[in-house]
Design a protein around this motif. Structure first.
Motif, short mmCIF file in Angstrom:
data_model
loop_
_atom_site.label_atom_id
_atom_site.label_comp_id
_atom_site.label_asym_id
_atom_site.label_seq_id
_atom_site.Cartn_x
_atom_site.Cartn_y
_atom_site.Cartn_z
N VAL B 158 0.85 -1.18 0.00
CA VAL B 158 0.00 0.00 0.00
C VAL B 158 0.89 1.24 0.00
CG1 VAL B 158 -1.89 1.20 1.15
CG2 VAL B 158 -1.72 -1.30 1.30
N PHE B 159 0.55 2.17 -0.85
CA PHE B 159 1.31 3.42 -0.96
C PHE B 159 0.36 4.61 -0.85
CE2 PHE B 159 3.70 0.28 -3.35
CZ PHE B 159 5.02 0.53 -3.01
N LYS B 160 0.88 5.72 -0.35
CA LYS B 160 0.14 6.97 -0.48
C LYS B 160 0.24 7.42 -1.94
CE LYS B 160 0.64 8.66 4.20
NZ LYS B 160 1.47 9.50 5.08
N PRO B 161 -0.66 8.33 -2.33
CA PRO B 161 -0.63 8.75 -3.75
C PRO B 161 0.72 9.31 -4.19
CG PRO B 161 -2.63 9.51 -2.69
CD PRO B 161 -1.79 8.92 -1.61
N ASP B 162 1.52 9.79 -3.25
CA ASP B 162 2.84 10.30 -3.65
C ASP B 162 3.90 9.21 -3.66
OD1 ASP B 162 3.27 9.74 -1.01
OD2 ASP B 162 3.77 11.79 -0.41
N GLY B 163 3.50 7.98 -3.34
CA GLY B 163 4.45 6.89 -3.41
C GLY B 163 5.07 6.49 -2.07
N THR B 164 4.66 7.14 -1.01
CA THR B 164 5.18 6.76 0.31
C THR B 164 4.65 5.39 0.70
OG1 THR B 164 5.01 9.09 0.89
CG2 THR B 164 5.42 7.54 2.69
N PHE B 165 5.55 4.55 1.14
CA PHE B 165 5.15 3.20 1.55
C PHE B 165 4.30 3.26 2.81
CE2 PHE B 165 6.13 -0.48 4.31
CZ PHE B 165 5.63 -1.50 3.52
N VAL B 166 3.19 2.51 2.80
CA VAL B 166 2.29 2.50 3.97
C VAL B 166 2.28 1.13 4.62
CG1 VAL B 166 -0.11 2.78 4.73
CG2 VAL B 166 0.82 4.30 2.96
N GLY B 167 2.18 0.08 3.85
CA GLY B 167 2.09 -1.23 4.47
C GLY B 167 2.11 -2.33 3.42
N LYS B 168 2.08 -3.57 3.90
CA LYS B 168 2.15 -4.70 2.99
C LYS B 168 1.49 -5.91 3.63
CE LYS B 168 6.58 -6.07 4.89
NZ LYS B 168 8.00 -6.34 4.72
N CYS B 169 1.12 -6.89 2.83
CA CYS B 169 0.68 -8.17 3.35
C CYS B 169 0.93 -9.24 2.31
CB CYS B 169 -0.81 -8.13 3.73
SG CYS B 169 -1.91 -7.98 2.32
N GLY B 170 0.88 -10.49 2.72
CA GLY B 170 1.07 -11.58 1.77
C GLY B 170 2.42 -12.24 1.94
N GLY B 171 2.78 -13.04 0.97
CA GLY B 171 4.02 -13.81 1.02
C GLY B 171 3.93 -14.91 0.00
N THR B 172 5.04 -15.56 -0.26
CA THR B 172 5.07 -16.58 -1.31
C THR B 172 4.53 -17.91 -0.80
OG1 THR B 172 6.99 -15.51 -2.26
CG2 THR B 172 6.57 -17.78 -2.93
N GLY B 173 3.65 -18.52 -1.55
CA GLY B 173 3.16 -19.84 -1.17
C GLY B 173 1.74 -20.06 -1.62
N SER B 174 1.17 -21.17 -1.16
CA SER B 174 -0.20 -21.47 -1.53
C SER B 174 -1.12 -21.55 -0.31
CB SER B 174 -0.26 -22.79 -2.30
OG SER B 174 0.32 -23.82 -1.53
N GLY B 175 -0.61 -21.14 0.81
CA GLY B 175 -1.44 -21.11 2.01
C GLY B 175 -2.36 -19.92 2.02
N ASP B 176 -3.23 -19.85 3.03
CA ASP B 176 -4.15 -18.72 3.15
C ASP B 176 -3.35 -17.43 3.28
OD1 ASP B 176 -6.13 -20.56 3.06
OD2 ASP B 176 -6.65 -20.46 5.20
N GLY B 177 -3.73 -16.45 2.48
CA GLY B 177 -3.06 -15.16 2.54
C GLY B 177 -1.72 -15.12 1.82
N GLN B 178 -1.32 -16.25 1.26
CA GLN B 178 -0.09 -16.24 0.46
C GLN B 178 -0.45 -16.24 -1.02
OE1 GLN B 178 1.67 -19.86 2.04
NE2 GLN B 178 3.13 -18.61 3.23
N PHE B 179 0.53 -15.83 -1.83
CA PHE B 179 0.25 -15.69 -3.26
C PHE B 179 1.31 -16.36 -4.11
CE2 PHE B 179 -1.45 -11.78 -1.24
CZ PHE B 179 -2.78 -11.90 -1.59
N ASN B 180 0.90 -16.64 -5.36
CA ASN B 180 1.84 -17.12 -6.37
C ASN B 180 1.59 -16.33 -7.65
OD1 ASN B 180 3.61 -18.51 -7.95
ND2 ASN B 180 2.78 -20.55 -7.52
N GLN B 181 2.40 -15.34 -7.86
CA GLN B 181 2.32 -14.47 -9.05
C GLN B 181 0.92 -13.90 -9.28
OE1 GLN B 181 4.57 -15.88 -12.54
NE2 GLN B 181 5.24 -17.60 -11.31
#
Lengths: 379, 368, 467
Positions: B158-181
């Motif tokens: 998540v970024f502010k409109p000016d590009g400031t980093f706000v937060g993140k979630c997720g990670g690599t994998g196939s578990g709940d809350g994880q992603f693959n591409q």
């Protein structure tokens, strides 16, 4: 390598291929013909942007540099060029232009045959110089050498990533590794000859940019860079007779107006600089430049561009060219169109035949596979 | 497939197609994603090809019905420097009408005003906070922050409109809350996040805070049915016997690319590799599929055919135009509440197909 | 550590049955064994297929690339460089040489890719089945005008090439056989396809039109009957000439350079016994390609044929890209990479004619030699590429290298490559100019550079052009 003196006088041909199918009707505009406006609602050139050549035809303002050649009577416009059964495929159409074989798939290029005539013993490895990474089929004849300059002429040669002090040494190694050795067999010998020939070509061509100086400023476009390379090579008197380059892509299916403008601005400005450069060095007299495209485009636009068509236009320009219109623009009347296209009325081999016969002094028939009428655009 | 799909109290009626194959101007060129702006404007990212031709964002006024579409502008074309792109991918519009576009080669997010004038950009390659690796879909939160599907890092940032980093979630994998591409993303009216988890062949729903809530979809694809017509080497397959042969069973997905949610909570997923849009209810239960029904040429498509008599002739000689009706690798889906339309980017066919969700449908007499 | 000759032999197998392999892979395979590796290559289904979806995500234009390069080339190059089933892809390339079909006429890379996919899927299967599929392949039908081969007006283009270039070779049939063969294929055509405007391309579909088929009696290669195309193929594959022709192609492609195809009726094979062995396997297996390939790769004539084959441009480019690595995910610029074989004289998906490419020494002319040397040199000279780093990493383990060690180490790691004494002397002389190289004391960058430059110089040798 032939004697420099004779080389200077030998006629030279430069081919500039307009790859992708140039839109004839927006290049040589029949501005008085109402059918032009009817068919070109989206991509027609507005009247105030047309430079009139005469009472019938004009060129778009973005081809302005050509106007001077026309006024000086050094620009031949070849109308309705193509052939009867013109395929709407880029490749097939281009192949036919290259090999003069409209029926079967040809394997020998017409200019390759010319090169073979000029230099049957392959004494000059730079008889033909092509600017571009791949060998156009028009230059391809087995055993006929072509120097393909993929990047800038200054970088032409083996191992271009090795520069500086290492380069000379490494190339000497290369030459030593390619010296014919006894007992390695015919294939290794052949490779040795080929490698040494290429090195020779590199040595010859390397001279061209070193010798070159000019007041002419070329625009910073790919086609201008290629034309500058051609000028440098020609001015160095290396005995090169055939030069080839291309610009693309004229395949203006969409957004034609800005696209066609960019293309032709680059081409005409480049050609203008090129010819100025040759004239400045008194090397223009023995050069003609042929511009062609594999086909013209559909008569009716598609709302944003034009699709593949048939009859097109070719240009020949140079000091020894007899300017004017040759042939006539095929009719735009619906009943005369073939599948929505201008019906070609000048066989492209006619254009070649004039060049071969009147300029290069070669018998055209065996090169273009037949006898064709010769429009008289050369003095 | 009938033009009108009736299933479980829902009616989807094919409306029209918009587009044609065009590297610029009126038409599309391999749409990777799209978004709706205000007042019926639609923005699409076009991927183009390796001749560095065709990549751009185009802005189209869709209008309310067939033939009303107008091409407004092209921007973010191929090139180096500000306002130019290599590989345009995700796109989103904020409440100020500013347009955000991701470039998954340069690892940047560029911002334009609604006319396509470049405003600013941010992003650099990497896996640290605020760094990007092949960014894909974009979404704008109610507070104006931008969610970026940071696909190569398998996370959302998540970024502010000016590009400031706000937060993140997720990670690599196939578990709940994880992603693959992951590819596309959308938000529902409550700000819940839906992500097309591309290589995991599923959709995940996250809370506005990024907590895992739900997932649905599992891998499924069919092999080419005997005697069918393969529209491409990877489908869709048009079979002689049944219009749905060649499509796997409901609820299965093959590389889903995008999600949309309508005001009723129904969820639309572009099932890219299966060439369909799968409709799920708010619980993730499969309802029905749309497979593409473009029986009528788009306005711009008709223009092209009119300019090319040989194409027009050939079309009249074709035994069946059905392969042309079908979706071919749909990449993006939007729901426009203003017109009750499901808008699908039919990527390989360089057009949009638009369906209306009909709410006042009364059935006809069966003995007509 | 594996025995040096085992590595060299495995490298040979992988160059021929695939597109080369890096040292780690070679060592793994030597452990597994030569014959086991041959079996793995012959069973591509045991290895994962190329992830086409990843290609299409990043390069969607490579699915239906139309008539203009390079997106069709991109598609195939992605497969060639990333496949874990190298022989499957190599066989597709083999059949592309034999059933040479070109975009110059087809104007449609989609259809050419579909044909390549046919070779990929059936290239190691039964030759009779493949030939039948090729006869029904719309791309081939269009390429050789069989859609214009009518019951009432015969077009002999396909019929002739089927016999001359795809099965028997010139001299093994009469003009009457060509005529009769062509008659048998009348009515083999394709449906009108949906044209490319306005939404992009659609494929052809084979169609048999009985009303356009000449169902009369034919006399073909000594057989009489109301033959249809499939009957013709059955007769053709039974001809002794057929096995000889296909096996000579295999020999030329996989073992050692033969004269060009048009010379085959005149010049006997350089190794008649080898051809006989392959023909025997072909016949015994009832035209199944797998046993023929197994025989070939396990034979002494194959194992002894190291560096007796001029690498084709496709082998040069794909082999180099696999060696240097880094192309698993599509990147911008893959278009230009995919055109590299074209620049070296092998325009993939667009052979110069139905006769295919001239191979062997004819790959080499002044332009193509420069193109291939420069391409390989640019890649192996780029120390940022993973495969080059791996080579440097292995050499670095020795701490420092004498000129002789540098030359031997580089020749070993990039191949192993065998060079003649004269060439080796030149390489060593160059290395001596640089003196002892070492990764100690801040010299690492120079040492890396020296390795890269030696690799470049090796890539420029005549010997390196052979595989």
């Amino acid at each position: 390598m032939p004697e420099t003196q004779t080389a200077q006088k030998d006629p030279v041909i430069v081919v500039l291929q307009l790859t992708g199918g140039n839109d004839y009707l927006n290049t040589v505009i029949p501005y008085n013909n109402p059918l032009y406006r009817d068919n070109r609602k989206a991509v027609g050139i507005p009247d105030n942007q047309i430079m009139h050549l005469d009472k019938d035809y004009g060129i778009p303002h973005y081809m302005a540099p050509l106007k001077q050649f026309w006024d000086d009577n050094k620009l031949a416009i070849l109308h309705g060029v193509g052939w009867k059964e013109s395929p709407r495929s880029h490749f097939r159409a281009m192949d036919i232009w290259h090999t003069c074989e409209p029926i079967k798939v040809g394997t020998e290029g017409w200019l390759g045959r010319v090169a073979r005539e000029f230099d049957p013993k392959k004494e000059n490895v730079v008889t033909t110089v092509s600017f571009g990474p791949s060998l156009p089929r028009s230059l391809a004849v087995p055993g006929v050498p072509v120097a393909c300059v993929a990047g800038p002429l200054e970088k032409y040669g083996f191992l271009p990533t090795i520069q500086g002090e290492q380069r000379k040494q490494v190339l000497e190694r290369f030459a030593a590794m390619y010296k014919p050795a006894i007992g390695t067999g015919p294939v290794m010998d052949y490779m040795a000859d080929t490698g040494i020939d290429s090195l020779k070509g590199e040595d010859i061509l390397k001279v061209a940019p070193q010798k070159y100086s000019s007041t002419v400023q070329y625009p910073n476009t790919p086609i201008a860079r290629k034309l500058k390379g051609i000028a440098q090579t020609h001015l160095a008197d290396l005995g090169s007779r055939i030069f080839y380059c291309d610009h693309s892509t004229f395949d203006t299916h969409a957004g034609q107006n800005p696209g066609h403008q960019n293309l032709w601005t680059a081409v005409t400005e480049g050609v203008d600089a090129f010819m100025k450069d040759l004239r400045e060095h008194d090397h223009a007299d023995n050069v003609i430049l042929l511009m062609f495209s594999e086909f013209g485009r559909r008569v009716r636009d598609n709302g944003s561009g034009t699709d593949h068509g048939a009859g097109g236009v070719a240009f020949v320009l140079g000091e020894k060219v007899k300017g004017g219109h040759y042939g006539e623009m095929p009719s735009l009347k619906p009943e005369h169109l073939v599948q929505g296209d201008l019906n070609p009325n000048m066989d492209f081999r006619s254009v070649y035949s004039t060049i071969l016969d009147k300029w290069l002094k070669l018998n055209p028939a065996p090169i273009v596979n037949g006898t064709f009428e010769q429009p008289a655009f050369l003095h | 497939m009938p033009l009108t799909t009736v299933q479980e109290g829902r009616v989807y009626d094919w409306s029209h197609a918009v587009g044609r194959n065009a590297a610029r101007g009126p038409g599309f060129n391999y749409v990777q994603s799209m978004c709706l702006g205000k007042n019926g404007f639609l923005y699409a990212t076009n991927r183009g090809n390796e001749n560095n031709f065709g990549m751009h964002v185009n802005k189209v006024q869709l209008g309310r019905g067939p033939g009303e579409e107008e091409h407004i502008a092209d921007f973010f074309e191929y090139g180096e420097g500000d306002g130019k792109c290599t590989w345009p991918f995700g796109i989103a519009v904020d409440d100020n009408y500013d347009v955000y576009v991701s470039d998954d080669w340069t690892n940047t997010i560029s911002v334009f005003d609604s006319a396509g004038n470049f405003l600013r950009k941010w992003g650099k390659p990497g896996s640290g906070d605020g760094e990007l690796n092949r960014p894909a879909g974009l979404a704008v939160e109610k507070n104006g922050n931008i969610i970026v599907v940071d696909s190569g890092n398998n996370r959302l940032q998540v970024f502010k409109p000016d590009g400031t980093f706000v937060g993140k979630c997720g990670g690599t994998g196939s578990g709940d809350g994880q992603f693959n591409q992951p590819w596309g993303i959308t938000l529902d009216k409550d700000g819940n996040i839906y992500v097309a988890d591309w290589k995991n062949h599923r959709v995940q729903k996250l809370s506005p805070e990024g907590k895992f809530l739900m997932k649905f979809g599992q891998y499924g694809k069919v092999e080419e049915p005997e005697g069918s017509y393969a529209v491409t080497m990877f489908g869709p397959y048009v079979a002689a016997q049944s219009e749905t042969a060649g499509y796997p069973k409901p609820g299965t997905l093959n590389h889903p690319t995008d999600v949309a949610v309508d005001p009723d909570g129904d969820i639309y997923v572009t099932d890219w590799g299966n060439h369909r849009v799968c409709v799920f209810d708010s619980e993730g239960r499969p309802i029905c599929n749309l497979i593409g029904d473009a029986q009528v040429l788009s306005k711009w498509g008709q223009q092209t055919v009119d300019a090319n008599p040989d194409m027009a002739k050939a079309r009249r000689r074709v035994k069946s135009l059905e392969p042309q009706y079908r979706f071919c690798f749909p990449t993006a889906v939007e729901f426009d509440p203003a017109t009750d339309s499901v808008i699908v980017a039919d990527s390989q066919r360089n057009r949009l197909q638009i369906y209306k969700k009909v709410r006042d449908y009364s059935d006809f007499q069966a003995n007509l | 550590m594996a025995h040096q000759d085992d590595i060299a032999l495995m490298a040979h197998l992988m160059r021929r049955a695939g597109f080369g392999a890096g040292r780690d892979e070679l060592e793994e395979r030597v452990k597994k064994g030569y014959e086991a590796t041959v079996e793995e290559l012959l069973h591509p289904e045991t290895q994962p297929e190329v992830d086409a979806y990843t290609l299409l995500r990043y390069q969607p234009a490579s699915l239906l690339p139309g008539g203009q390069p390079p997106m069709g080339n991109v598609n195939w190059m992605y497969y060639l460089v990333n496949t874990q089933r190298p022989l499957e892809e190599k066989m597709a390339l083999f059949w592309h040489h034999v059933f040479a079909t070109g975009n110059s006429k087809v104007d449609n890379y989609d259809q050419l890719l579909e044909q390549i996919n046919l070779f990929r899927e059936k290239g190691m299967g039964n030759y009779r089945e493949l030939l039948l599929d090729v006869a029904k392949n719309p791309t081939m039908i269009f390429w050789l005008d069989n859609q214009q081969n009518h019951g009432t007006a015969v077009n002999e283009n396909w019929g002739r090439e089927l016999l001359e270039l795809f099965s028997l070779g010139a001299g093994n049939y009469t003009e009457k056989d060509v005529r009769e063969c062509s008659r048998a294929f009348t009515g083999w055509t394709f449906e009108t396809k949906i044209p490319r405007a306005p939404y992009g391309r659609f494929p052809w579909k084979f169609e048999y039109r009985p009303e356009d088929h000449d169902d009369g009696e034919k006399e073909f290669l000594g057989h009489k009957g109301r033959f249809n195309g499939e009957d013709i193929i059955d007769i053709v594959v039974q001809q002794p000439a057929c096995g000889k022709f296909i096996c000579r192609h295999l020999y030329n492609f996989f073992v050692a350079d033969e004269p060009q195809v048009p010379a085959w009726p005149i010049e006997p094979p350089q190794d008649q016994k080898a051809i006989d062995t392959l023909v025997g396997a072909f016949r015994d297996a009832k035209f199944d390609m797998k046993p023929v390939l197994r025989t070939l790769f396990n034979s002494d004539f194959f194992k002894n044929a190291r560096f007796k084959h001029m690498k084709s441009p496709a082998e040069v480019v794909v082999g180099t890209l696999r060696l240097v690595g880094g192309h698993e995910l599509p990147k911008p610029g893959i278009g230009e990479l995919s055109m590299q074989p074209t620049y070296m004289g092998q325009d993939l998906l667009n052979p110069p004619s139905v006769e295919g490419w001239h191979t062997g020494k004819e790959w080499i002319n002044s332009g193509s030699l420069m193109a291939r040397i420069n391409f390989v040199a640019e890649k192996v000279g780029d120390t940022s590429l993973p495969g080059v780093q791996a080579i440097i990493g292995r050499l670095k383990q020795r701490g420092s290298l004498s000129p002789e060690q540098l030359v031997d180490g580089c020749l070993d790691q990039i191949g192993p490559v065998e060079v003649g004494a004269d060439t080796k002397q030149e390489l060593t002389s160059q290395a001596k100019e640089w003196g002892q190289i070492s990764w100690d004391n801040g010299n690492a960058q120079i040492a890396d550079q020296r390795v890269a430059q030696m690799l470049q110089l090796i890539a420029a040798t005549r010997e390196y052009q052979f595989g």
